[in-house]
Design a protein around this motif. Structure first.
Motif, short mmCIF file in Angstrom:
data_model
loop_
_atom_site.label_atom_id
_atom_site.label_comp_id
_atom_site.label_asym_id
_atom_site.label_seq_id
_atom_site.Cartn_x
_atom_site.Cartn_y
_atom_site.Cartn_z
N THR A 218 0.67 -1.33 0.18
CA THR A 218 -0.11 0.06 0.07
C THR A 218 0.83 1.28 -0.14
O THR A 218 0.41 2.31 -0.75
CB THR A 218 -0.96 0.05 1.16
OG1 THR A 218 -1.79 -0.84 0.90
CG2 THR A 218 -1.71 1.38 1.44
N VAL A 219 1.90 1.35 0.86
CA VAL A 219 2.61 2.57 0.82
C VAL A 219 3.44 2.75 -0.53
O VAL A 219 3.37 4.10 -0.96
CB VAL A 219 3.84 2.42 1.87
CG1 VAL A 219 3.28 2.43 3.38
CG2 VAL A 219 4.82 1.21 1.75
N GLY A 305 0.05 1.81 13.90
CA GLY A 305 -1.38 1.93 13.14
C GLY A 305 -1.39 3.04 12.20
O GLY A 305 -2.54 3.23 11.49
N ARG A 306 -0.56 3.93 12.21
CA ARG A 306 -0.83 5.17 11.28
C ARG A 306 -0.53 5.00 9.79
O ARG A 306 -1.17 5.31 8.90
CB ARG A 306 0.08 6.28 11.59
CG ARG A 306 -0.03 7.38 12.57
CD ARG A 306 -1.36 7.97 12.45
NE ARG A 306 -1.04 9.62 12.70
CZ ARG A 306 -1.93 10.45 12.45
NH1 ARG A 306 -2.92 10.27 11.68
NH2 ARG A 306 -1.52 11.68 12.83
N VAL A 307 0.24 3.95 9.51
CA VAL A 307 0.63 3.56 8.07
C VAL A 307 0.44 2.29 7.67
O VAL A 307 0.75 1.17 8.44
CB VAL A 307 2.32 3.98 7.97
CG1 VAL A 307 2.81 3.77 6.29
CG2 VAL A 307 2.51 5.62 8.00
N SER A 308 -0.28 2.06 6.84
CA SER A 308 -0.58 0.61 6.36
C SER A 308 0.87 -0.20 6.08
O SER A 308 1.79 0.14 5.53
CB SER A 308 -1.33 0.58 5.06
OG SER A 308 -1.74 -0.65 4.66
N ARG A 309 0.55 -1.38 6.68
CA ARG A 309 1.64 -2.46 6.50
C ARG A 309 1.52 -3.52 5.51
O ARG A 309 1.96 -4.38 5.38
CB ARG A 309 2.22 -3.18 7.89
CG ARG A 309 2.62 -2.22 9.02
CD ARG A 309 2.68 -2.69 10.20
NE ARG A 309 1.41 -2.96 10.83
CZ ARG A 309 1.07 -3.56 11.81
NH1 ARG A 309 2.05 -4.27 12.50
NH2 ARG A 309 -0.15 -3.60 12.32
N ILE A 339 1.81 9.10 2.89
CA ILE A 339 1.77 7.60 3.04
C ILE A 339 0.71 7.23 4.40
O ILE A 339 0.45 5.89 4.49
CB ILE A 339 3.06 6.93 3.31
CG1 ILE A 339 3.72 7.28 4.49
CG2 ILE A 339 3.87 7.02 2.35
CD1 ILE A 339 4.98 6.82 4.86
N TYR A 340 0.47 8.20 5.12
CA TYR A 340 -0.45 7.72 6.30
C TYR A 340 -1.71 7.65 5.84
O TYR A 340 -2.25 7.85 4.86
CB TYR A 340 -0.28 8.71 7.54
CG TYR A 340 -1.26 9.94 7.48
CD1 TYR A 340 -2.45 9.66 8.07
CD2 TYR A 340 -1.08 11.13 6.46
CE1 TYR A 340 -3.36 10.84 8.03
CE2 TYR A 340 -1.82 12.06 6.33
CZ TYR A 340 -3.12 11.93 7.20
OH TYR A 340 -3.96 12.88 7.05
N GLY A 341 -2.74 7.03 6.62
CA GLY A 341 -4.22 6.65 6.52
C GLY A 341 -4.80 5.41 6.79
O GLY A 341 -3.95 4.54 6.62
N THR A 349 -5.05 0.08 11.07
CA THR A 349 -5.07 1.66 10.38
C THR A 349 -6.29 2.27 11.01
O THR A 349 -7.54 1.51 11.08
CB THR A 349 -4.66 1.70 9.06
OG1 THR A 349 -5.67 0.94 8.30
CG2 THR A 349 -3.49 0.93 8.86
N ASN A 350 -6.40 3.52 10.83
CA ASN A 350 -7.51 4.51 11.32
C ASN A 350 -7.63 5.61 10.41
O ASN A 350 -6.80 5.92 9.59
CB ASN A 350 -7.73 4.77 12.80
CG ASN A 350 -6.29 5.15 13.23
OD1 ASN A 350 -5.89 6.28 12.57
ND2 ASN A 350 -5.46 4.54 14.20
N ASP A 351 -8.63 6.35 10.69
CA ASP A 351 -9.16 7.66 9.74
C ASP A 351 -8.49 9.04 10.72
O ASP A 351 -8.81 10.10 10.24
CB ASP A 351 -10.47 7.75 9.68
CG ASP A 351 -11.14 6.76 8.63
OD1 ASP A 351 -10.36 6.52 7.67
OD2 ASP A 351 -12.14 6.14 9.07
N VAL A 352 -7.64 8.63 11.43
CA VAL A 352 -7.45 9.91 12.38
C VAL A 352 -6.55 10.84 11.24
O VAL A 352 -5.24 10.31 10.89
CB VAL A 352 -6.34 9.68 13.73
CG1 VAL A 352 -5.98 10.85 14.41
CG2 VAL A 352 -7.22 9.04 14.53
#
Length: 558
Positions: A218-219, A305-309, A339-341, A349-352
């Protein structure tokens, strides 16, 4: 009728399992059960061994049957780690207005070496103004890889064909007025734990050196959408440990006799040496912070959890993070914003939203880990950190002294990482392919994976219960501050903040008496990367350590 049939099938399966576990069929004895107690500190009365032996045999049969069912690399455990302290509330949703000023009139340097070390905003100005093409910039970095990586061993795979294709596309888009922003046309590299379709994803380990994963992480997709140009898969220490991989040992460009540290050794070394404009690394227990320090760059480890793995090798589902490794805090901020989201393919991950913090250094509430800093005050690292504190005080920062929790079993917490790694690499151990890894010593990843099978599930859960208490205690310390100043990888902060999921940024603070870089770390509250980056940018505006580059790799081309 269906219920009766299901019950019958379950009874048959259970009886079959028991039948397979008769004492005479087992390949371990009651004496083995008695001896195994010593591994976990038990003292069970001998009269219970007979029944235990049979029960353990039943467990063993279940384990063996479970291995017959394959598990996809992307499958997270049903028990997902929650880093949020008791009563935590997500930051209020508000519209983002993150902006970075692209300078105007940036002169095109005379040498390729000078171009290679420009910041992302400077490169963006040259590309947007068409003084420099993405294709030429890409070829500059590819040429530097060809010329210098033989000394560094920081690159595993050059994605040359893909890079030139993306660069030419970026030039066409920019020429037609379709400018996508600061990363458009900028060449970068990713740690080789991250999958890129069409290229090997080796995880730095001999058993996987020919591994092809048929999708892209994803990144990397997010950076593609921004128009960035992927030029290399960069070294990961073998299965995300250290700076040794199946091709050798990645070097520190400031001192080629020293390793680059790990496990994001390749991103650290390549970014410092100007082989890429920026890179992505991963951290579980220090693998962004440590190589950023060793190689004199700036590294951001975001909130857990900020950036998809998705598409990235798992070492520990509850501790792994992906973050930017760049030559400045501003560059890190730009890349992180891209890259976050939220990603449905990564359940953590979350929507923050990420918000830039516009406060000045003096407006931030800052504390420092006084005990940890003073414990190392006689070393070059410690002395430079203390000088860094003085720079910040000159900017109006008045830090309060705080201490991290001490009454925890810190010497056992790493069983969380080791147990989770053992689960992901279960087949590697049982197939004995683990024996083909390069390092086979006491502290090697291979040895760590073998012993993970002897970690009891009860102890793993007990460690996570202690971790929950630690999360709450750390929150009570951090919640009153925007930034906590700490040593980069001495003391307990690196261990603790990786367990709790807090974000950190590591920034260079000078050099030791051998000319090797030193650093300090800023810790932030969950989801508040903005504050630590704001203070890092303020510090770097007052100092020039982020503008220093390894002499051997930064001199003008002949």
């Amino acid at each position: 009728m269906m219920k009766t049939l299901l019950q019958s099938l379950l009874i048959v399966a259970f009886l079959g399992l028991l039948s397979a576990c008769k004492s005479s069929d087992l390949n371990f004895t009651k004496k083995d059960v008695e001896s195994s107690q010593k591994l976990v500190g038990l003292d069970i009365d001998e009269k219970y061994f007979g029944d235990m032996h049979r029960y353990l045999g039943r467990n063993r049969a279940g384990y063996d049957s479970m291995r017959k069912y394959p598990i996809n690399n992307e499958t997270f455990p049903a028990l997902t780690f929650d880093p949020h302290p008791t009563g935590f509330e997500y930051p209020a949703i508000r519209e983002t207005n993150n902006q970075w000023k692209i300078p105007t009139g940036t002169p095109l340097p005379e040498s390729d070496a000078e171009i290679a070390f420009l910041s992302i905003p400077e490169l963006a100005d040259l590309l947007r103004s068409k003084k420099l093409s993405s294709e030429r910039l890409t070829k500059i970095y590819l040429d530097r890889i060809d010329r210098f990586d033989g000394q560094l061993l920081s690159v595993i795979t050059v994605t040359r064909e893909l890079a030139l294709k993306q660069a030419k596309q970026a030039d066409r888009e920019i020429q037609s007025g379709n400018y996508k922003g600061l990363l458009h046309g900028i060449p970068y590299g990713v740690k080789d734990l991250i999958a890129v379709k069409g290229y090997p994803t080796t995880w730095g380990a001999a058993p996987y050196k020919d591994q092809m994963i048929d999708y892209t992480g994803t990144v990397v997709k997010k950076l593609e959408e921004k128009g960035a140009v992927l030029i290399a898969k960069l070294v990961s220490g073998s299965l995300a440990r250290g700076d040794v991989w199946f091709g050798g040992k990645t070097k520190n460009p400031w001192d080629l006799k020293q390793g680059a540290s790990g496990s994001s050794a390749g991103p650290g070394s390549a970014t410092a040496a100007g082989l890429v404009a920026f890179s992505l690394g991963t951290e579980t227990l220090g693998s962004i912070t440590s190589p950023s320090t060793r190689n004199g760059i700036t590294g951001l480890r975001p909130t857990y959890g900020r950036v998809s793995r998705n598409g990235t090798m798992s070492l520990s589902w509850s501790m792994d993070k992906i973050g930017p490794m760049c030559r400045s805090a501003e560059d890190c901020e730009i890349v992180f914003d891209a890259i976050y989201g939220k990603d449905d393919l990564d359940p953590t991950t979350n929507d923050v939203a990420f918000h830039q913090v516009k406060k000045s250094a003096s407006q931030l509430k800052v504390a420092y880990l006084k005990d940890d800093i003073m414990a190392d005050s006689s070393s070059s690292m410690g002395k430079n950190l203390i000088k860094g504190l003085e720079v910040l005080k000159g900017l109006g920062v008045n830090p309060s002294a705080v201490s991290l929790p001490k009454n925890y079993p810190f010497n056992v917490f790493d069983i969380i990482l080791r147990a989770e790694a053992g689960a992901f690499f279960d087949e590697l151990v049982y197939s004995k392919e683990v024996d083909n890894m390069v390092e086979q010593n006491y502290g090697s990843r291979a040895n760590s994976l073998r012993q993970s099978r002897f970690i009891p599930a009860v102890e793993y859960l007990q460690a996570n219960r202690q971790r929950r208490q630690l999360i709450d205690d750390v929150h009570q310390i951090f919640k009153d501050y925007d930034v906590i100043i700490a040593p980069s990888f001495r003391g307990r902060q690196l261990f603790i903040t990786n367990l709790t999921g807090h974000p950190v940024v590591s920034i260079p603070t000078g050099f030791d008496n051998r000319g090797r870089p030193t650093s300090m770390t800023f810790i932030g509250n969950l989801y508040d990367e903005g504050s630590i980056l704001a203070l890092a940018k303020a510090y770097q505006a007052e100092t020039d350590f982020d503008e220093k580059h390894p002499p051997l790799f930064s001199k003008a081309d002949q």
